[in-house]
Design a protein around this motif. Structure first.
Motif, short mmCIF file in Angstrom:
data_model
loop_
_atom_site.label_atom_id
_atom_site.label_comp_id
_atom_site.label_asym_id
_atom_site.label_seq_id
_atom_site.Cartn_x
_atom_site.Cartn_y
_atom_site.Cartn_z
N ASN A 1 1.13 6.81 -6.74
CA ASN A 1 -0.15 7.31 -7.24
C ASN A 1 -0.06 8.81 -7.54
O ASN A 1 0.32 9.61 -6.66
N GLY A 2 -0.38 9.18 -8.75
CA GLY A 2 -0.32 10.58 -9.16
C GLY A 2 1.03 11.02 -9.68
O GLY A 2 1.16 12.11 -10.26
N TYR A 3 2.05 10.19 -9.49
CA TYR A 3 3.41 10.55 -9.92
C TYR A 3 3.54 10.36 -11.42
O TYR A 3 3.29 9.27 -11.93
N GLY A 4 3.91 11.41 -12.14
CA GLY A 4 4.09 11.32 -13.58
C GLY A 4 2.84 10.88 -14.30
O GLY A 4 2.90 10.27 -15.36
N GLY A 5 1.68 11.15 -13.74
CA GLY A 5 0.43 10.78 -14.37
C GLY A 5 -0.02 9.35 -14.10
O GLY A 5 -1.02 8.89 -14.64
N LEU A 6 0.70 8.63 -13.24
CA LEU A 6 0.35 7.23 -12.97
C LEU A 6 -0.85 7.13 -12.03
O LEU A 6 -1.00 7.90 -11.11
N ARG A 7 -1.69 6.13 -12.29
CA ARG A 7 -2.68 5.68 -11.32
C ARG A 7 -2.09 4.39 -10.74
O ARG A 7 -1.81 3.46 -11.46
N ALA A 8 -1.92 4.37 -9.44
CA ALA A 8 -1.24 3.23 -8.81
C ALA A 8 -2.21 2.44 -7.98
O ALA A 8 -3.06 2.99 -7.28
N GLN B 1 0.84 -1.22 0.00
CA GLN B 1 0.00 0.00 0.00
C GLN B 1 0.86 1.25 0.00
O GLN B 1 0.54 2.25 -0.66
N GLU B 2 1.97 1.21 0.74
CA GLU B 2 2.83 2.40 0.80
C GLU B 2 3.49 2.66 -0.56
O GLU B 2 3.66 3.81 -0.96
N ILE B 3 3.86 1.58 -1.26
CA ILE B 3 4.42 1.74 -2.61
C ILE B 3 3.39 2.35 -3.54
O ILE B 3 3.68 3.26 -4.33
N ALA B 4 2.16 1.85 -3.47
CA ALA B 4 1.10 2.38 -4.33
C ALA B 4 0.83 3.85 -4.03
O ALA B 4 0.67 4.68 -4.95
N THR B 5 0.82 4.20 -2.75
CA THR B 5 0.60 5.59 -2.37
C THR B 5 1.72 6.48 -2.89
O THR B 5 1.48 7.61 -3.35
N ARG B 6 2.95 5.96 -2.82
CA ARG B 6 4.11 6.73 -3.26
C ARG B 6 4.06 6.99 -4.76
O ARG B 6 4.51 8.04 -5.23
#
Lengths: 134, 135
Positions: B15-22, B8-13
């Protein structure tokens, strides 16, 4: 009779529990011997002398304040430390070895592609007191 | 370590970075570009005495961009794979103080053949090596 697994081992150095950062340890006891042979024998006879010992340990480096290996050992080279070793872990009746030892070597290794590791060597000074845990 | 907390922490890190949905799960079908935090190949327990440390070997993060026939998708994937830059996934993961684990290392990246809804997509699979406290 039962075997024991190393994962249960507990090692405390100067009251600091370094078990969570330790992957291996070796406890070695030895003794001097003296030749008492005289004429007329077919084989040598010997007598025991002074006892001696070494303790080594190593594992994964950790910078946890106070009890991590760097804080517990780095800077303590040459210092006599109280070590308690539980070869079978904790539990009623399990062995408890307590001794003092001089930290004679501390090594940190930093490979580029793996975890930082540490190792240390101690020379046991004086007797080892072995008891059973209550 | 709590494996789910790490994922979950990786996904949160990301999510939103460079347009990514994580996501720490696999939505069906996933929107692109997306980052899917998968499971490790192996969870290694008892790395030290008294179960002090554990290790997650080869936890995959799969980044999917658009269809491979689109030039923009290729350029975007290259940006995610690069070691530096505003969309660099390795840099994003390496330059963070994690709370669910002690050390996270992006060891390598491979390029699997993937399809979403039957359409081939360009994708990169990042391989992570993670260590942290045991019990």
């Amino acid at each position: 009779m039962a075997t024991a697994h190393g994962k249960q081992t507990k090692v405390t150095v100067a009251t600091k529990d370094i078990s969570p950062y330790t992957k291996t340890s070796n406890y070695e006891r030895s003794a001097d011997f003296h030749d008492t042979s005289g004429y007329g024998l077919n084989a040598r006879t010997k007598a025991g002398g002074l006892l001696d010992g070494k303790f080594t340990a190593g594992g994964t480096y950790d910078n946890t304040v106070s009890v991590g290996p760097r804080n517990a050992l780095h800077g303590q080279v040459g210092v006599t430390q109280a070590i308690v070793r539980n070869v079978e872990g904790l539990g009623t009746g399990k062995p408890n070895d307590a001794f003092s030892a001089v930290l004679v070597k501390y090594v940190e290794s930093n490979p580029v592609d793996d975890m930082v590791t540490w190792s240390a060597e101690w020379e046991i000074t004086g007797d080892v007191t072995t008891t059973a845990l209550p | 370590m709590d494996v789910e907390a790490v994922r979950q922490e990786i996904a949160t890190r990301l999510n939103g970075y460079g347009g990514l949905r994580a996501f720490a799960f696999t939505p069906g079908p996933p929107p692109v570009p997306c980052a899917l935090v998968m499971w490790p190949t192996t969870v290694e327990y008892v790395q030290t005495y008294q179960r002090g440390q554990s290790r997650l070997r080869d936890l995959s993060v799969v980044v999917c961009v658009g269809a491979g026939s689109q030039r923009a998708a290729s350029t975007l994937l290259a940006a995610y794979v690069s070691e530096a830059g505003t969309k660099s996934v390795p840099n994003r993961l390496e330059t963070f103080t994690w709370t669910s684990c002690d050390v996270l290392t992006v060891t390598s990246c491979t390029f699997p053949d993937l399809e979403i809804a039957g359409v081939p997509v360009l994708a990169a699979e990042f391989h992570l090596d993670i260590t942290g406290k045991g019990v």
